[in-house]
Design an enzyme around this catalytic site. Structure first.
Site, PDB file in Angstrom:
ATOM      1  CD  GLN A 181      -3.731  -4.437   6.617  1.00 61.86           C
ATOM      2  OE1 GLN A 181      -3.798  -3.411   5.936  1.00 61.86           O
ATOM      3  NE2 GLN A 181      -4.099  -5.608   6.150  1.00 61.86           N
ATOM      4  CG  ASP A 221     -10.187  -0.046   5.129  1.00 59.62           C
ATOM      5  OD1 ASP A 221      -9.955  -0.572   4.024  1.00 59.62           O
ATOM      6  OD2 ASP A 221      -9.452  -0.166   6.118  1.00 59.62           O
ATOM      7  CE  LYS A 248      -3.871  -2.228   2.323  1.00 55.55           C
ATOM      8  NZ  LYS A 248      -4.421  -2.693   3.597  1.00 55.55           N
TER       9      LYS A 248
END
Ligand code: GUN
Length: 296
Positions: A98, A121, A54
């Site tokens: 995460q 997200d 990422k």
């Protein structure tokens, strides 16, 4: 029929190019650089690989990338304090924590402490509600990537029968909402669904997101249907480590009209959509025109 292979790797590259072009434009026009902060708690090897990837791709499209790597025994209070700091940092437009988090941390509490406008997200309860009611939301990256590939392949999805196998908050439920938003007739199937093969056989679009290796055989697939395989499962075969999806690729690709491979299908689209979401969040935060085609 031999299915057309939907090349997610190539498509993700075009999404990244598109994002990069907009990043350049925004920097020139407004002096703003989109910024993404990724928070990793602990040292889970798979999560470390994702986070590195990422960060690398964020920099490649010209954005600012910040990584916060915290000890596995970080307290909830310390993690929440970091999120609060990132929420108030004007140079950060997207925040990603995460998952999974270590067991002592309350995942829902942590996710819901992220500013919904920075929740790239799309996991914050506000964004879940906005998506569920058809309003402008931050949309979870994996289902967004699937939607982009479906729109690219079919044009309009209106009136198609879509079956989503899997009811997770990260993929199944938001995927169903997105397909509904594009006027599909949507069924969410799961482990308790009766007559699953027949349910899947009625689908023009099948999205498999169950996390069970090669669970969907070709004889469940209607001739010419489009199959989107979200699964990423590591298995041992012939003494080798192999990556397979949730559908049996060999038999499904003999019947389907189009299919995503594993690897190289949905996977690469997820990070591309994370970058797209960061760009979208940056545009919304700064009252800049949002690029078209990069969100739902
Ligand atoms: N872990 C595995 N996939 C994801 C994802 O899409 N977002 C976050 N935050 N964690 C993950």
């Amino acid at each position: 029929m031999t299915a057309t292979v939907i090349d997610g790797k190539a498509f993700a590259a075009t999404v990244r190019e598109n994002v990069a072009a907009h990043v350049t434009r925004i920097k020139d026009e407004s002096g703003v650089t989109p910024g993404l902060a990724v928070v990793l708690v602990g040292e889970d090897p798979a999560s470390q690989v994702y986070v590195r990837s990422k960060g690398k791709q964020t920099v490649e499209v010209g954005m600012k990338s910040v990584e916060h790597k915290l000890d596995v025994d970080t307290s909830e209070a310390d993690l929440l304090a970091l999120i609060d700091q990132l929420n108030n940092d004007e140079s950060i437009h997207g925040i990603l924590v995460q998952l999974p988090l270590p067991a002592h941390l309350n995942e829902d509490l942590v996710i819901n402490s992220i500013d919904p406008a920075k929740d790239v997200d799309g996991f914050h309860i506000s964004n879940v509600g906005l998506l569920g009611t058809g309003q402008k939301a931050m949309v979870p990256c994996t289902p967004l990537g699937c939607l982009m590939m479906l729109r690219d392949h079919h044009g309009s999805l209106s009136g198609m029968n879509a079956v989503v196998i899997g009811r997770s908050n990260i993929v199944g439920k938001p995927m169903a909402n997105l397909l509904l938003g594009d006027s599909c007739t949507v069924t969410i199937a799961h482990s308790r669904t009766k007559d699953l093969p027949d349910v899947v056989r009625a689908a023009d679009i099948v999205v498999a997101a169950v996390g069970r290796p090669e669970m969907v055989p070709g004889d469940w697939i209607r001739e010419g249907a489009t199959v989107i395989d979200v699964g990423i499962n590591r298995i041992e075969r012939d003494g080798k480590n192999k990556l397979v999806g949730d559908v049996d690729y060999v038999s499904c690709s003999e019947v389907a009209g189009a299919i995503t491979p594993v690897p190289g299908g949905v996977g690469p689209m997820t990070i591309a959509c994370l970058l797209a979401n960061t760009l979208t969040a940056c545009c919304r935060a700064n009252n800049l025109v949002e690029p078209e085609g990069l969100t739902a």
